[in-house]
Each structure stands twice: as structure tokens, then as C-alpha cells.
Motif scaffolding. Structure first.
Motif: not given
Lengths: 227, 123
Positions: A159-160, A163, A199, A193, A195-197, A167
Motif C-alpha cells: 500500500v505504501k 498509493p 478512510p 495503510d 484507511h490512511k489513504l 486512491l
């Protein structure tokens, strides 16, 4: 110094344009969507890296869903004859899309494939995109939603590292979780990870081997009953 | 390498403008590329130069303007720059769709563009 003669500003002209480079594909995607809507068909674009388990997930979904509805599968990825046999055995129409060296499907190719299907008999189309976590992001196909499949065997940083793909996704499937411990990958970290991109995105944890989560994916891809 | 198919579209579009408007000596093609696209600028420039080099717009330069992302939050009404993710393993900061104000999901209102803005030529 080498003398350079530049045209003076008065001799340089600008043509202002607003010419979208992705518009042609977007327009074809819109047409695909229109055709699908006319026939009441739901299409789902399934993306993910090579080896993430897209084909296996599709064959599991085919096994579950093809009794209940008319299923078609467009295989953009290199798929073995075994996979096709499993999907076809489950009763789905299968069309193979060869991009040759292309790194993503596009709406034009999908539009051609739709012509090969008997749309009257289809309610759901699963489109397997090319195994690539970068290029397909910019090329919508006309699907109702986009699923990204990522597996724990790809390591903890998928995911990192990619990204953009997440999205643009509507649902994320974290696959092969039966191997998470062996891989030293924490599924909750991958989830966090994602959900950081994005939510609000739905994340479904699956294992095609044990069957975990497959029902949930099936319920997400199945066409919503019309009200 | 979807940059190659985008570069091919650029060259095709510029050649069309060249023939319909009867211009020559194209100097610069200016693009607007949104921050939310995954288009690699360096690769795009390389693909453009390789493809343009085989046509009458050989030697023209590709200028890429980065269009910053902008998001709008349906939960707290925030509108503006996105929250960036500094843990991402990328060369630059990665924009996210997480609201910088309330942490919930936002929608992108800018940053997906990929378009030719203008073509500069000499007469």
C-alpha cells in the motif's frame, strides 16, 4: 560561446487548448457504462499485482454466483487453461483479452469484448485487469466499481509503495491471509495503510484457500436488487 | 509504462493541430498533469521526445505543469489541500483522501487532470 539565434517573443505564438489526454478513453468508458446500464448489467474491474490472486478469487466467485445469475468474465491477465476451465465449468461466459505487451486494459478493448458476449444472458461481468499496480489506475473501463486485490505474500509495503491504485479503488481485498503469519505481515497494518489513504473504503480480508471472506466479496460484487 | 500511450496521444494531438492550423516549428507543448494521476513526468518526457523525434515536431520540448490536488470534505466542509502521507515509500509526498481537518473521507475536486494546455510555435 556558440551564438544562438532565438525568435523574438513577437514571433512566438501560443495556441491555447484544453485538450484532455485521457478523454478518449473516458468517453469510451462512458459508452460501455451506457450499454451495460441498458442491459441492467453490473461490471466490476478487478485490479492487482501479478500473483495477488485475482484469477483464483474470480473462479471462487464464479463458483458461488453463477447459479444465481448470468456471469461473464473478461480475462485481461494471462490466465492458464486451468483457470478458464474452472470459470467456464461454473457456467460463466469467458472472453480472453490479449493486450500483447500492454500494461493495462482500456475502455476500447473492453467495448470490443462486450460485443462478443450475449448481453441478454448476463447480469454481472467481472473484468480481470492486467497484473499491474500502477498503469490501470488512469484508465476507467466503464465498470460500476473497482476492486484492488493485494495479498500478504507481496510483503508489508504494497500500500505504501502503490498509493495511487488504492486512491482510485472502491473496495480493497487483502488476500492469502492464511499465509500472513508465515510472511510476517500484519493484516491490520495493511488495513490501516489503506484507511490512511481513503478512510471510508471497504476492506475485505480473504483467503481463497480457506474460503474466508469470499461470501463477503460475492455480496459486494453481486448486482444490487432493483428497488 | 502507460506514459508511452499518453505520449503517443500527445504527439498525435499536436500533429493534428499542426496540420489543421497550418503551423510549423513547434517549440513547446505545455501539459497540465494533476498530482493525483500516477503519471511519471520524466518517463513521459522521454517517451514524448522519442516519439516526436520521428515526426515533423522533432525537437519540440514538453513542459509539464503539476496541478496540485484539492479535496472537499462532505463531513466537515473542509476545502483545500489534501493531507499528505509521509510514510509512503515514494520519492515525493503522497496526497491522500483523508480530511486534514476531521480525518474522514474526502472527495478530490482537483488533481486528476492530464491535458495539453497550449502549444507554442514560431513563425
Amino acid at each position: 560561446m556558440i551564438p544562438t539565434i532565438e525568435a523574438s517573443p513577437a514571433e512566438i505564438y501560443d495556441i491555447e487548448l484544453e485538450h484532455s489526454l485521457l478523454a478518449a478513453n473516458a468517453e469510451l468508458a462512458r459508452k460501455n457504462q451506457e450499454l451495460l446500464d441498458q442491459h441492467g448489467i453490473t461490471a466490476i474491474d478487478i485490479m492487482g499485482a501479478i500473483g495477488s490472486g485475482k484469477t483464483t478469487l474470480i473462479s471462487k466467485l464464479a463458483g458461488k454466483l453463477s447459479d444465481q445469475l448470468g456471469l461473464a468474465v473478461l480475462n485481461g491477465d494471462a490466465t492458464t487453461a486451468d483457470d478458464v476451465a474452472v470459470i467456464a465449468e461454473a457456467g460463466a461466459q469467458v472472453v480472453q483479452l490479449a493486450t500483447v505487451n500492454g500494461c493495462h486494459l482500456d475502455a476500447n478493448l473492453v467495448g470490443k469484448a462486450l460485443k462478443r458476449l450475449n448481453l441478454e444472458e448476463v447480469n454481472l461481468i467481472l473484468i480481470e485487469n492486467i497484473g499491474n499496480l500502477i498503469c490501470p489506475a488512469e484508465f476507467p473501463l466503464g465498470s460500476r466499481s473497482r476492486i484492488v486485490v493485494v495479498s500478504v505474500t507481496e510483503g508489508p509495503y504494497m500500500v505504501k509503495k502503490h498509493p495511487h491504485m488504492f486512491l482510485g479503488a472502491d473496495v480493497v481485498v487483502i488476500n492469502k491471509v492464511d499465509l500472513a503469519e508465515a510472511m510476517g505481515v500484519k493484516v491490520d497494518d495493511l488495513k490501516a495503510d489503506v484507511h490512511k489513504l481513503k478512510p471510508d473504503i471497504r476492506v475485505i480480508v480473504t483467503s481463497c484457500r480457506t474460503g474466508q471472506g469470499i461470501d463477503e466479496v460475492a455480496s459486494v460484487v453481486a448486482p444490487q436488487p432493483s428497488v | 509504462m502507460h506514459e508511452l500511450s499518453i505520449a503517443a496521444t500527445i504527439v498525435e494531438s499536436v500533429l493534428e493541430v499542426v496540420s489543421t492550423r497550418g503551423i510549423s516549428d513547434v517549440r513547446t507543448v505545455r501539459l497540465a498533469v494533476g498530482e493525483l494521476t500516477c503519471v511519471q513526468h520524466e518517463q513521459l518526457r522521454f517517451c514524448y521526445e522519442s516519439l516526436a523525434g520521428q515526426t515533423e515536431i522533432k525537437g519540440s520540448a514538453l513542459e509539464i505543469e503539476l496541478v496540485p490536488a484539492e479535496v472537499k470534505c462532505p463531513h466537515c466542509e473542509y476545502e483545500g489541500a489534501p493531507r499528505y502521507w509521509d510514510e509512503a515509500l515514494a520519492a515525493e509526498l503522497v496526497p491522500t483522501l483523508q480530511c486534514p481537518q476531521c480525518g474522514k473521507g474526502t472527495e478530490a475536486v482537483r488533481g486528476h487532470e492530464c491535458a495539453i494546455r497550449s502549444i507554442q510555435y514560431a513563425s
